[in-house]
Design a protein around this motif. Structure first.
Motif, PDB file in Angstrom:
ATOM      1  N   ASP A 507       0.835  -1.209   0.000  1.00 23.56           N
ATOM      2  CA  ASP A 507       0.000   0.000   0.000  1.00 23.56           C
ATOM      3  C   ASP A 507       0.869   1.258   0.000  1.00 23.56           C
ATOM      4  O   ASP A 507       0.501   2.280  -0.595  1.00 23.56           O
ATOM      5  CB  ASP A 507      -0.943  -0.003   1.192  1.00 23.56           C
ATOM      6  CG  ASP A 507      -0.201  -0.011   2.529  1.00 23.56           C
ATOM      7  OD1 ASP A 507       0.883  -0.628   2.599  1.00 23.56           O
ATOM      8  OD2 ASP A 507      -0.700   0.578   3.498  1.00 23.56           O
ATOM      9  N   THR A 511       0.798   3.985  -2.970  1.00 24.25           N
ATOM     10  CA  THR A 511       0.572   5.399  -2.669  1.00 24.25           C
ATOM     11  C   THR A 511       1.656   6.269  -3.292  1.00 24.25           C
ATOM     12  O   THR A 511       1.366   7.300  -3.902  1.00 24.25           O
ATOM     13  CB  THR A 511       0.539   5.610  -1.140  1.00 24.25           C
ATOM     14  OG1 THR A 511      -0.505   4.823  -0.574  1.00 24.25           O
ATOM     15  CG2 THR A 511       0.335   7.078  -0.794  1.00 24.25           C
ATOM     16  N   TRP A 740      -2.780  -4.939  -5.975  1.00 22.65           N
ATOM     17  CA  TRP A 740      -2.052  -4.169  -4.962  1.00 22.65           C
ATOM     18  C   TRP A 740      -1.999  -2.673  -5.281  1.00 22.65           C
ATOM     19  O   TRP A 740      -1.902  -1.842  -4.387  1.00 22.65           O
ATOM     20  CB  TRP A 740      -0.629  -4.713  -4.772  1.00 22.65           C
ATOM     21  CG  TRP A 740       0.276  -4.609  -5.967  1.00 22.65           C
ATOM     22  CD1 TRP A 740       0.474  -5.535  -6.937  1.00 22.65           C
ATOM     23  CD2 TRP A 740       1.115  -3.489  -6.318  1.00 22.65           C
ATOM     24  NE1 TRP A 740       1.373  -5.089  -7.874  1.00 22.65           N
ATOM     25  CE2 TRP A 740       1.786  -3.839  -7.506  1.00 22.65           C
ATOM     26  CE3 TRP A 740       1.360  -2.256  -5.741  1.00 22.65           C
ATOM     27  CZ2 TRP A 740       2.688  -2.976  -8.130  1.00 22.65           C
ATOM     28  CZ3 TRP A 740       2.258  -1.391  -6.358  1.00 22.65           C
ATOM     29  CH2 TRP A 740       2.920  -1.757  -7.546  1.00 22.65           C
ATOM     30  N   GLY A 743      -4.395  -0.084  -3.686  1.00 16.95           N
ATOM     31  CA  GLY A 743      -4.226   0.269  -2.280  1.00 16.95           C
ATOM     32  C   GLY A 743      -3.832   1.714  -2.039  1.00 16.95           C
ATOM     33  O   GLY A 743      -3.393   2.429  -2.944  1.00 16.95           O
ATOM     34  N   TRP A 744      -4.015   2.138  -0.809  1.00 17.71           N
ATOM     35  CA  TRP A 744      -3.599   3.469  -0.333  1.00 17.71           C
ATOM     36  C   TRP A 744      -3.334   3.333   1.160  1.00 17.71           C
ATOM     37  O   TRP A 744      -3.980   2.546   1.839  1.00 17.71           O
ATOM     38  CB  TRP A 744      -4.686   4.497  -0.604  1.00 17.71           C
ATOM     39  CG  TRP A 744      -4.245   5.917  -0.341  1.00 17.71           C
ATOM     40  CD1 TRP A 744      -4.401   6.626   0.804  1.00 17.71           C
ATOM     41  CD2 TRP A 744      -3.565   6.791  -1.250  1.00 17.71           C
ATOM     42  NE1 TRP A 744      -3.859   7.891   0.678  1.00 17.71           N
ATOM     43  CE2 TRP A 744      -3.339   8.018  -0.582  1.00 17.71           C
ATOM     44  CE3 TRP A 744      -3.114   6.656  -2.564  1.00 17.71           C
ATOM     45  CZ2 TRP A 744      -2.695   9.095  -1.182  1.00 17.71           C
ATOM     46  CZ3 TRP A 744      -2.474   7.731  -3.157  1.00 17.71           C
ATOM     47  CH2 TRP A 744      -2.263   8.934  -2.480  1.00 17.71           C
TER      48      TRP A 744
END
Length: 870
Positions: A507, A511, A740, A743-744
């Motif tokens: 994550d 990001t 994947w 994600g964050w």
């Protein structure tokens, strides 16, 4: 028959007979009025004395506000219900006392509940204003209020705090403006303009002394000065506007002191700068659209000159600076000088008429500059809200035939160069001379205008997105499908290194990648939508991967430099540790800037300047104003999105942290350089790091190709864009979008900050209590026979023996002993929580922030103290 004393009867009759305000019979203990239709009753011929004698007012009275009995004035009351409303109006209890010397203020021994009375020449609008948890009511027509000598429902009488007289307000502007500052829309535009005219009338300066509306006058007039755009005002800097307000302040009966004045101006700027800048930008845009070029026919001007003047000016660059008699400034192409010239009359003999006549002749008066411009380029900013100093690039030729060029200099800088190199003759206003020649180039159609910016990156102007910077057209080559598929494979290989020690930190990688994709267009998005992308901060344990992530993000757009040299994209903390340095660091490129090992903001700047600049960098278009190129109010643009990394958290200030995405690296994130996985990671980055640029190049071109939809439509913010673009990249590459990358990071910094501060406060107080007990065991008879002493007992012993210097006993409420904690408690926290205030401490501990007669304190009981510490 009334049961009231003579004094009480006299107090009641004060209202209708002296103040000329009608009274209504009431049961004030039960908050009831005993007169039907009281709001419309005609009291003009009402016999108040008879009603008083009959006992109608024995249980209390209310006054009906609005038009008085003599029809000369209107009675107005401000009804304060809550301490926040009292402080919002008066600022302090001391100011309440001071005001009560000038007009009637009543209370029932509760500082949070007051009634303030005025008489006015005209009615004012009723209004209820919510101020935090308090209420302020503006009462006039159709309103009733219980007054002295009535008894409040809690059993205490209404009494005057100071004078019993009600003052007459001859000017309502100050009162209305003060109310307007608390609810914004109380005054109409016409009222506000009338108030400003009243403030600027010299006849009223003497009416503005202490307690007579100076503060509100400064706020109102200062805000007007800050926004003005008419006439000369549109060319005034903020410093010049402030100077105008100071000049007005100094003319008042009692001027505000400079420190107070500076505080008012600072408040005006902080509250209004963003809105004011936007309004001025729109006004400049309207001027640009509406401006009509005034035609100037230089050919006609030339045609009416005498023949000898035409010969002298022919082939030169010149402008007429005076009509009668004619005078010129001339850049002579043969002599390569700039001179002043004029026309004079000469006596002559006409052989045909055999008479004496006057002949006009052209004469050179003074050579001013011993070189002349050959070409002039004017550089203008295409960004409309940037009202910055104009620069020129001028090629000169001197009297020896030598050519030289001064690039992007303002007129003062150009003149300094010419003076330093001996081209300027002494004793003349040469700056005006050069300006006149530039005007001549414009009149001749020879002035070239170049619209450009002095930074690298992307910006919005004239309805489209533009790019600027040396070689930026070739900075991001177009990428083919096979290259993008290769980059997608690299990202997949890279993601596997973010699964370790039982953790899945993909994550964090997702990001970092997604945040970086639209980052170069963050400034454009701020221009168009006023929305911003938060910065990103990596903090925590060393060797946890913070630097690796920063380098990876820089590499996406081609700005990783192997740490061999510092660039404008990869900075050390020393390059941005002051307000000025930080503003300069973020105003050179719209690409992300990484600042390493920054530490905490607070240690660099105790005066909050750097903190404010930090906030402006993220959410505003201009981060600060300062000196540049000889201008003192130069606007430094907030161009660069921020990447920060360092061991400590960048700040503990909530207003900063909410503008950052914070990634914390723990002990579990640390990696050993000798670990095979670390070695494999470094090898992957060494051999394939450059493939990150494929992603950056493709996304930059995709955004520019689709800017109409993605940017100019104003439909998307940065976070929506990053999701759209990363999916389009994988679609173009023909590779399935990985799970994947959806994600964050989960952000908990603000919540943790609240918990951390409370825990730290609790720990410090524990230590202090234990230390006090240790030092005073002989006084408290604490021995082995008592065993382990419970924390409740420890606190009780400290309180009962006054061992805690910052706590003092107060009154008793509901059987509970009240304790007051004063601001000296903050000395305990000055090393570990240096920015803690008494009010914030109260919020953390759950104690009431309370105003006593003399100071602010925290108010608590023993149980509340135990509850917090346990």
């Amino acid at each position: 028959m009334t049961k009231l004393s003579v004094e009480e009867q006299t107090a009641i009759l004060y209202w209708p007979e002296i103040a000329r305000i009608p009274i209504i019979p009431a049961d004030t203990r039960n908050k009831r009025i005993w007169l039907n239709g009281w709001s419309t009753v005609d009291f003009a011929n009402y016999d108040f004395r008879s009603k008083l004698g009959n006992g109608d007012y024995d249980n209390g009275i209310a006054v009906r506000l609005g038009k008085t009995l003599a029809n000369e004035y209107f009675s107005v009351a401000l009804d304060f219900d809550g301490m926040d409303s009292v402080l919002a109006w008066f600022g302090s209890w001391e100011n309440v006392i001071e005001t009560a010397k000038r007009t009637r203020i009543e209370w029932h021994e509760d500082k949070a509940r007051l009634h303030m009375f005025f008489l006015t020449r005209e009615s004012i609008a009723n209004r209820k204003i919510q101020i935090k948890d308090s209420l302020l009511e503006i009462r006039c027509e159709g309103q009733a209020l219980f007054v002295f000598p009535s008894i409040h429902k809690e059993g205490k009488p209404y009494t005057a705090v100071g004078t019993q007289q009600i003052s007459i307000l001859s000017n309502l502007f100050g009162l209305k403006s003060k109310i307007n500052s608390l609810c914004q829309d109380y005054m109409s535009d016409e009222d506000q303009q009338a108030y400003i005219r009243w403030l600027e009338d010299p006849a009223n300066y003497s009416k503005l002394g202490k307690g007579q509306g100076r503060h509100n006058g400064l706020v109102t007039l200062g805000t007007s000065y800050y926004y003005r755009y008419n006439g000369d005002w549109k060319n005034y800097t903020d410093d010049e506007r402030k100077a105008k307000l100071w000049e007005w302040n100094c003319k008042l009966a009692v001027p505000k002191r400079e420190k107070e004045f500076d505080g008012i101006w600072k408040w005006i700027v902080e509250k209004h700068r963003k809105t004011r800048d936007e309004q001025h930008e729109e006004l400049r845009e309207q001027e640009r659209r509406q401006q009509k070029v005034k035609e100037f026919d230089k050919g006609y001007v030339f045609s009416v000159y005498e023949d000898n003047v035409k010969v002298a000016l022919e082939g030169n660059v010149w402008t007429e600076v005076h009509k009668d008699p004619p005078r010129w400034i001339v850049a002579d192409s043969k002599m390569n000088v700039i001179y002043k010239a004029h026309q004079y009359k000469l006596d002559s003999f006409d052989s045909k008429t055999q008479a004496q006549i006057k002949v006009n002749k052209f004469a050179i008066a003074d050579i001013v500059i011993r070189c002349r411009p050959v070409s002039v380029v004017k550089h203008e900013s295409p960004i409309d809200f940037l009202n910055i100093q104009t620069n020129y690039t001028i090629q000169f030729k001197d009297t020896t035939g030598r050519m030289f060029t001064l690039v992007k200099k303002n007129i003062s800088q150009i003149m300094d160069y010419l003076k330093d190199n001996g081209y300027v003759m002494p004793g003349y206003g040469t700056e005006n001379i050069l300006s006149a020649i530039i005007a001549a180039f414009r009149e001749d159609g020879k002035l070239l205008v170049e619209k450009s910016v002095d930074f690298e990156g992307y910006y919005y102007a004239g309805g489209d997105i533009h790019r600027s910077g040396e070689g930026i057209e070739n900075k991001h080559p177009r990428r083919i499908k096979e290259e993008c598929a290769l980059a997608a494979d690299f990202l997949e290989q890279l993601s596997r290194f973010y699964q370790y020690n039982g953790l899945d930190r993909r994550d964090v990688l997702a990001t970092a990648i997604k945040w970086t994709i639209p980052a170069p267009f963050n400034f454009v998005l701020k221009q168009l939508t006023k929305k911003y992308m938060s910065g990103i901060s990596f903090s925590g344990e060393r060797d946890g991967g913070k630097s690796a992530l920063s380098e990876l993000m820089l590499e996406i757009h081609g700005h990783f430099a192997d740490n061999t040299q510092q660039s404008i994209y990869d900075l050390s903390a020393g390059s941005a540790n002051t307000d000025a340095k930080f503003g300069n660091a973020v105003s050179q490129t719209t690409y992300p800037v990484a600042i390493s090992e920054y530490g905490t903001v607070e240690k660099y700047s105790r005066d909050e300047k750097l903190v404010e600049t930090f906030k402006n960098v993220i959410d505003r278009l201009i981060c600060r104003h300062g000196r540049k190129e000889g201008k003192y109010d130069y606007p430094f643009l907030s161009l660069s999105p921020l990447i920060l990394n360092g061991n400590p958290l960048i700040s503990k200030k909530g207003e900063l942290l909410k503008r950052l995405h914070t990634v914390k690296h723990s002990q579990e994130d640390r990696h050993d350089k000798a670990d095979p996985k670390t070695i494999a990671y470094n090898e992957l980055m060494r051999t394939r790091r450059h493939e990150l640029r494929i992603l950056g190049d493709w996304t930059i071109n995709y955004i520019l190709d689709n800017r109409e939809e993605l940017l100019l439509s104003k439909k998307y913010d940065a976070y929506q864009l990053m999701d759209i673009i990363i999916r389009k990249f994988y679609e173009f590459a023909g590779v399935e979008f990985p799970e994947w990358l959806k994600g964050w990071i989960t952000e908990t910094t603000l919540e943790e900050l609240d918990v951390d501060e409370a825990a730290m406060i609790r720990s410090i107080l524990f230590d202090h209590i234990h230390e006090k007990l240790r030092m005073n065991t002989h006084l408290l008879a604490i021995g082995k026979d008592e065993g382990v002493i419970e924390i409740e007992t420890r606190i009780a012993k400290c309180l009962d023996n006054n061992l805690l210097s910052f706590i003092r006993k107060g009154s008793t409420e509901g059987g509970d002993q009240i304790y007051y904690i004063d601001s000296s408690i903050l000395m305990l926290f000055e090393n570990r929580l240096p920015d803690l205030t008494l009010k914030r401490l109260g919020e953390k501990m759950g104690f009431e922030y309370y105003r006593t007669m003399h100071k602010w304190v925290l108010k608590c009981t023993r149980d509340q103290l135990w509850k917090f510490l346990l």
